[in-house]
Design a protein around this motif. Sequence first.
Motif, mmCIF file in Angstrom:
data_model
loop_
_atom_site.group_PDB
_atom_site.id
_atom_site.type_symbol
_atom_site.label_atom_id
_atom_site.label_comp_id
_atom_site.label_asym_id
_atom_site.label_seq_id
_atom_site.Cartn_x
_atom_site.Cartn_y
_atom_site.Cartn_z
ATOM 1 N N GLY A 100 0.855 -1.195 0.000
ATOM 2 C CA GLY A 100 0.000 0.000 0.000
ATOM 3 C C GLY A 100 0.884 1.235 0.000
ATOM 4 N N ARG A 101 0.284 2.372 0.395
ATOM 5 C CA ARG A 101 1.099 3.589 0.383
ATOM 6 C C ARG A 101 0.665 4.549 1.473
ATOM 7 N NH1 ARG A 101 -0.871 7.915 -2.308
ATOM 8 N NH2 ARG A 101 1.142 8.544 -3.111
ATOM 9 N N LEU A 102 1.611 5.396 1.848
ATOM 10 C CA LEU A 102 1.297 6.548 2.700
ATOM 11 C C LEU A 102 1.655 7.782 1.875
ATOM 12 C CD1 LEU A 102 2.688 5.547 6.235
ATOM 13 C CD2 LEU A 102 0.302 5.602 5.504
ATOM 14 N N ASP A 103 0.856 8.837 2.020
ATOM 15 C CA ASP A 103 1.137 10.084 1.284
ATOM 16 C C ASP A 103 2.477 10.659 1.706
ATOM 17 O OD1 ASP A 103 -1.480 9.809 0.498
ATOM 18 O OD2 ASP A 103 -2.208 11.207 2.024
ATOM 19 N N LYS A 104 2.965 11.564 0.883
ATOM 20 C CA LYS A 104 4.247 12.215 1.168
ATOM 21 C C LYS A 104 4.239 12.855 2.562
ATOM 22 C CE LYS A 104 6.844 16.061 -0.803
ATOM 23 N NZ LYS A 104 5.957 17.177 -0.424
ATOM 24 N N ASP A 105 3.133 13.473 2.907
ATOM 25 C CA ASP A 105 3.114 14.203 4.181
ATOM 26 C C ASP A 105 2.660 13.349 5.357
ATOM 27 O OD1 ASP A 105 4.005 16.478 2.936
ATOM 28 O OD2 ASP A 105 1.969 17.064 2.361
ATOM 29 N N THR A 106 2.337 12.091 5.118
ATOM 30 C CA THR A 106 1.882 11.219 6.216
ATOM 31 C C THR A 106 3.068 10.463 6.794
ATOM 32 O OG1 THR A 106 -0.247 10.946 5.117
ATOM 33 C CG2 THR A 106 0.292 9.340 6.824
ATOM 34 N N GLU A 107 3.088 10.383 8.125
ATOM 35 C CA GLU A 107 4.129 9.604 8.821
ATOM 36 C C GLU A 107 3.553 8.248 9.213
ATOM 37 O OE1 GLU A 107 5.272 11.562 12.410
ATOM 38 O OE2 GLU A 107 6.268 13.191 11.376
ATOM 39 N N LEU A 132 -5.013 1.993 11.639
ATOM 40 C CA LEU A 132 -5.339 2.998 12.658
ATOM 41 C C LEU A 132 -4.501 4.257 12.443
ATOM 42 C CD1 LEU A 132 -6.551 3.829 15.486
ATOM 43 C CD2 LEU A 132 -4.566 2.684 16.490
ATOM 44 N N TYR A 133 -5.161 5.414 12.381
ATOM 45 C CA TYR A 133 -4.479 6.688 12.145
ATOM 46 C C TYR A 133 -4.745 7.667 13.283
ATOM 47 C CZ TYR A 133 -3.979 5.117 7.329
ATOM 48 O OH TYR A 133 -3.663 4.405 6.205
ATOM 49 N N TYR A 134 -3.720 8.448 13.611
ATOM 50 C CA TYR A 134 -3.881 9.583 14.507
ATOM 51 C C TYR A 134 -3.899 10.825 13.627
ATOM 52 C CZ TYR A 134 -2.457 13.402 17.533
ATOM 53 O OH TYR A 134 -2.394 14.600 18.173
ATOM 54 N N TYR A 183 -7.236 6.600 -2.271
ATOM 55 C CA TYR A 183 -6.302 7.725 -2.393
ATOM 56 C C TYR A 183 -6.637 8.814 -1.362
ATOM 57 C CZ TYR A 183 -3.921 11.645 -4.617
ATOM 58 O OH TYR A 183 -3.139 12.736 -4.879
ATOM 59 N N HIS A 184 -5.657 9.202 -0.550
ATOM 60 C CA HIS A 184 -5.822 10.269 0.456
ATOM 61 C C HIS A 184 -7.061 10.047 1.320
ATOM 62 C CE1 HIS A 184 -3.225 13.634 -1.569
ATOM 63 N NE2 HIS A 184 -2.556 12.513 -1.363
ATOM 64 N N GLN A 185 -7.356 8.784 1.619
ATOM 65 C CA GLN A 185 -8.666 8.489 2.199
ATOM 66 C C GLN A 185 -8.978 9.214 3.509
ATOM 67 O OE1 GLN A 185 -9.954 4.491 2.093
ATOM 68 N NE2 GLN A 185 -11.720 4.874 3.399
ATOM 69 N N VAL A 186 -8.065 9.123 4.472
ATOM 70 C CA VAL A 186 -8.381 9.692 5.793
ATOM 71 C C VAL A 186 -8.476 11.213 5.696
ATOM 72 C CG1 VAL A 186 -7.578 9.928 8.170
ATOM 73 C CG2 VAL A 186 -7.384 7.719 6.992
ATOM 74 N N ARG A 187 -7.561 11.808 4.912
ATOM 75 C CA ARG A 187 -7.623 13.267 4.723
ATOM 76 C C ARG A 187 -8.972 13.659 4.099
ATOM 77 N NH1 ARG A 187 -2.355 15.346 5.268
ATOM 78 N NH2 ARG A 187 -0.864 13.654 5.277
ATOM 79 N N ARG A 188 -9.395 12.877 3.089
ATOM 80 C CA ARG A 188 -10.639 13.229 2.401
ATOM 81 C C ARG A 188 -11.870 12.957 3.281
ATOM 82 N NH1 ARG A 188 -11.575 11.022 -3.160
ATOM 83 N NH2 ARG A 188 -10.524 9.133 -2.499
ATOM 84 N N TYR A 199 -2.086 17.132 10.253
ATOM 85 C CA TYR A 199 -1.005 16.162 10.570
ATOM 86 C C TYR A 199 -1.641 14.775 10.583
ATOM 87 C CZ TYR A 199 2.387 13.536 13.372
ATOM 88 O OH TYR A 199 3.284 12.601 13.809
ATOM 89 N N LEU A 200 -0.951 13.800 9.968
ATOM 90 C CA LEU A 200 -1.507 12.441 9.918
ATOM 91 C C LEU A 200 -0.407 11.408 10.135
ATOM 92 C CD1 LEU A 200 -4.185 10.901 9.373
ATOM 93 C CD2 LEU A 200 -3.529 10.798 6.968
ATOM 94 N N LYS A 201 -0.720 10.447 10.999
ATOM 95 C CA LYS A 201 0.266 9.398 11.266
ATOM 96 C C LYS A 201 -0.457 8.048 11.359
ATOM 97 C CE LYS A 201 3.990 8.427 14.422
ATOM 98 N NZ LYS A 201 5.112 9.327 14.380
HETATM 99 N N1 URA Z 1 -5.149 8.334 4.335
HETATM 100 C C1 URA Z 1 -4.580 9.472 3.874
HETATM 101 O O1 URA Z 1 -5.243 10.463 3.642
HETATM 102 N N2 URA Z 1 -3.260 9.480 3.681
HETATM 103 C C2 URA Z 1 -2.466 8.421 3.940
HETATM 104 O O2 URA Z 1 -1.271 8.509 3.746
HETATM 105 C C3 URA Z 1 -3.073 7.253 4.414
HETATM 106 C C4 URA Z 1 -4.412 7.234 4.606
#
Ligand code: URA
Length: 232
Positions: A100-107, A132-134, A183-188, A199-201
């Motif tokens: 899978g992938r993490l975005d550039k700005d995600t830790e 699980l994301y913070y 794509y960018h799911q949690v942010r969206r 901030y996303l981790k």
């Molecule tokens: N959701 C996001 O928006 N970014 C990620 O990197 C992972 C999940």
Amino acid sequence: MERLDKFLSDTYTKSRSKAKELLKQGRVLVNGLPQRSGDVKIDPQKDTVLCDGVLLTARPKRRVLLLHKPAGCVTALRDREHKTVMEYLPPEHRDLCPVGRLDKDTEGLLLFTDDGDLAHRLISPKHRVKKLYYAEHEGTCTLEDVLAFREGLTLGDGSKCLPAELEILGEGKSLVTVTEGMYHQVRRMLASRGKPVTYLKRLGEGSLHLGDLPLGMTRELTEEEIASLFPV
Ligand code: URA
């Protein structure tokens, strides 16, 4: 060292009972001698095991590496512009692929493996592996947001999310658990509730947690940890 019946079932019969049957029938030779007990321990690297004259060799051990990804690098094998996650892997593990992938700005927690089936099972929403994301974001989440996540959000472009968990930690801070990876799911998802992410981790995937692994560091998972990702 490994039990002979387990070795036979991993490399040949796919079942422990079938392995025991072959052993009982005297069809298994260890270093040239018939061996009828599955309890015997062998060293797959040194001992020669033949079954019905076929030499059995151990499958190479699959590798799974966990990286604590820093922000500012892209999840790609190579990139002309940005640093990639591959640069954080020890040189001997740079043949692995990201799961899978993490975005550039995600830790956070990012896995790498040489086992395509394992990667597929971790990514596929069918297997419902929890990620699980913070998140830190503008505004503060409400009970209505929690219910909307639970219901399954519809994103700006009309994509429908599977039900997800939102836990409010405090002002502008939440935990989000999803079982898919659009794509960018949690942010969206948070943006769709008027809470843009700052901030996303990723803290966890299935049974795995980042723990106290320092940013930018990797560690290899044990077979037990890999098995625990898919409890039966
Ligand atoms: N959701 C996001 O928006 N970014 C990620 O990197 C992972 C999940």
